[in-house]
Design a protein around this motif. Structure first.
Motif, short mmCIF file in Angstrom:
data_model
loop_
_atom_site.label_atom_id
_atom_site.label_comp_id
_atom_site.label_asym_id
_atom_site.label_seq_id
_atom_site.Cartn_x
_atom_site.Cartn_y
_atom_site.Cartn_z
N LEU A 146 14.18 -28.80 20.34
CA LEU A 146 13.65 -29.30 19.07
C LEU A 146 13.06 -30.71 19.22
O LEU A 146 12.18 -31.10 18.46
CB LEU A 146 14.74 -29.30 18.01
CG LEU A 146 15.21 -27.93 17.55
CD1 LEU A 146 16.34 -28.05 16.54
CD2 LEU A 146 14.05 -27.12 16.96
N ARG A 147 13.54 -31.47 20.21
CA ARG A 147 12.95 -32.79 20.46
C ARG A 147 11.55 -32.65 21.04
O ARG A 147 10.69 -33.51 20.82
CB ARG A 147 13.82 -33.60 21.41
CG ARG A 147 15.15 -34.04 20.83
CD ARG A 147 15.94 -34.91 21.79
NE ARG A 147 15.33 -36.25 21.88
CZ ARG A 147 14.66 -36.70 22.93
NH1 ARG A 147 14.48 -35.93 24.00
NH2 ARG A 147 14.18 -37.94 22.94
N ARG A 148 11.31 -31.59 21.79
CA ARG A 148 9.99 -31.40 22.40
C ARG A 148 9.09 -30.49 21.58
O ARG A 148 7.88 -30.56 21.67
CB ARG A 148 10.17 -30.81 23.81
CG ARG A 148 10.74 -31.83 24.79
CD ARG A 148 10.82 -31.31 26.19
NE ARG A 148 11.01 -32.40 27.13
CZ ARG A 148 11.25 -32.26 28.42
NH1 ARG A 148 11.33 -31.03 28.93
NH2 ARG A 148 11.39 -33.30 29.21
N MET A 149 9.70 -29.61 20.79
CA MET A 149 8.93 -28.72 19.92
C MET A 149 9.53 -28.80 18.53
O MET A 149 10.53 -28.14 18.25
CB MET A 149 8.97 -27.28 20.45
CG MET A 149 8.28 -27.09 21.77
SD MET A 149 8.22 -25.35 22.28
CE MET A 149 9.94 -25.02 22.56
N LEU A 209 6.14 -27.07 34.39
CA LEU A 209 5.11 -26.78 33.40
C LEU A 209 4.86 -27.98 32.51
O LEU A 209 5.74 -28.81 32.30
CB LEU A 209 5.54 -25.58 32.55
CG LEU A 209 5.68 -24.25 33.30
CD1 LEU A 209 6.27 -23.19 32.39
CD2 LEU A 209 4.33 -23.79 33.85
N PRO A 210 3.65 -28.09 31.95
CA PRO A 210 3.36 -29.20 31.05
C PRO A 210 4.21 -29.16 29.80
O PRO A 210 4.42 -28.09 29.21
CB PRO A 210 1.87 -29.02 30.74
CG PRO A 210 1.58 -27.59 31.03
CD PRO A 210 2.49 -27.20 32.14
N VAL A 211 4.71 -30.32 29.39
CA VAL A 211 5.52 -30.41 28.18
C VAL A 211 4.62 -30.17 26.97
O VAL A 211 3.51 -30.70 26.91
CB VAL A 211 6.19 -31.79 28.10
CG1 VAL A 211 6.97 -31.93 26.79
CG2 VAL A 211 7.10 -32.00 29.29
N ALA A 237 2.79 -22.59 27.64
CA ALA A 237 3.49 -22.12 28.84
C ALA A 237 4.96 -22.51 28.80
O ALA A 237 5.84 -21.72 29.13
CB ALA A 237 2.80 -22.69 30.09
N TYR A 238 5.21 -23.75 28.39
CA TYR A 238 6.59 -24.23 28.30
C TYR A 238 7.39 -23.37 27.32
O TYR A 238 8.52 -22.98 27.59
CB TYR A 238 6.59 -25.70 27.87
CG TYR A 238 7.95 -26.35 27.89
CD1 TYR A 238 8.37 -27.05 29.02
CD2 TYR A 238 8.81 -26.28 26.79
CE1 TYR A 238 9.62 -27.66 29.06
CE2 TYR A 238 10.05 -26.88 26.82
CZ TYR A 238 10.45 -27.58 27.95
OH TYR A 238 11.69 -28.17 27.97
#
Length: 335
Positions: free
Chosen positions: A254-257, A329-331, A270-271
């Protein structure tokens, strides 16, 4: 099904000598190949139709990172289960041979490969001359890469020493270095992210490596009450580890998405795709763990729990490979 194994080389009148170990060896080899192919060829499949570009050498980095994670799980699991054995009444003296020295060697090679990648500016080195070893001391990622190389070397020496338990300190250094590496200072609240990764990686190593060594120990002991007690101790701790892994994994994701975009990014980045695959695999592992726990408590022969536990180890191996792919993979972009 119990831990009792047929004697190798047993035959009957209707057929030749059977070698059950051959089929097991072939299965292990196929699983090892699969585990290598997932991170090696996964980036192109994950990035298909996402509009994202793969970083140079993403497949190689994913494979090396998967090897590094596996090399971390093995010795951590051995130390963990050996400590549990001390709490088992009447535990046999026999113990399986430790794989920690071999794991440390594999981790050292993987960390060295990742350090060479960092030393060329995150590019695939074309020759040894392109690797700037001195430059590793000038960047944060370079210093962390060196910490991991030296830590695996120290862990291997500790594993071969008279006090193998001391390898816990270099292994802890690897976990801390990985937690810091995964969250550069440019991201929002990097210390919180590093803390989550620290707990997540530690619990995952204890769970996967611990189960592997517990099953090896049970096989060495044979059917016994001590084996049932050890499996019960591990199962209770594993439930706590699974809860911690789930909580830290969800929070990190949730911090990244962000929650309002997570569903879309799970299929369009991709991530997100690889993360979704990892979540599904962990769900399978959780079901297998529950199945083993039910058998342990209700079956006439509690050691039949080893059957789903072995499948759980295989699934955890695939999770480790997918985790290696995820790091290359790219964040996703925070929309």
């Amino acid at each position: 099904m119990t831990l009792i194994r047929p004697t190798p080389g047993v035959s009957d009148a209707s057929g030749p000598v059977r070698r059950p170990g051959t089929g097991r060896a072939v299965a292990v080899l196929l699983l090892a190949v699969l585990a290598a192919l997932i991170p090696l060829f996964g980036p192109s499949a994950a990035l298909h139709d996402t509009g994202e570009a793969a970083a140079p050498g993403a497949g190689g980095v994913a494979l090396l990172r998967a090897v590094l994670f596996a090399a971390l799980c093995v010795p951590v699991g051995e130390l963990f289960v050996r400590r549990l054995v001390r709490s088992v009444p009447g535990a046999p003296e026999a113990a399986p041979r430790g794989w920690a020295p071999y794991a440390a060697a594999a981790g050292f090679v993987a960390a060295l490969g990742l350090a060479s990648f960092v030393a060329t500016g995150n590019l695939v080195p074309g020759s040894v001359a392109e690797i700037d070893v001195g430059g590793l001391y000038e960047s944060r990622d370079g210093k962390l890469a060196l910490v991991e190389v030296n830590a695996f070397l120290a862990a291997g020496l500790c594993a071969l020493s008279a006090r193998p338990a001391t390898q816990v300190w270099p292994l802890a250094a690897v976990v801390v270095a990985e937690a810091l590496r995964a969250h550069p200072t440019t991201e929002q609240s990097p210390l919180i992210g590093s803390g989550l990764t620290l707990v997540h990686l530690t619990c995952a190593a204890l769970w996967a490596g611990g189960l592997l060594y517990a099953l090896r120990t049970l096989r060495r002991w044979g059917p016994s009450e001590a084996g049932v007690a050890l499996l019960g101790l591990y199962a209770r701790v594993a439930a706590v580890l699974l809860a911690a892994i789930t909580a830290t994994g969800v929070w990190s994701s949730l911090r990244r998405m962000p929650s309002d975009t997570v569903l879309e990014q799970l299929t369009t980045t991709a991530y997100g795709r690889v993360l979704l695959a990892k979540v599904l695999l962990v769900a399978v592992v959780a079901v297998l763990a529950l199945w083993a726990r039910i058998r342990l408590g209700r079956a006439a022969d509690p050691l039949t729990a080893c059957s789903p536990a072995r499948a759980e180890v295989v699934a955890l191996g695939v999770v480790v490979a997918v985790s290696g792919l995820l790091t290359a993979l790219p964040v996703p972009i925070r929309w």
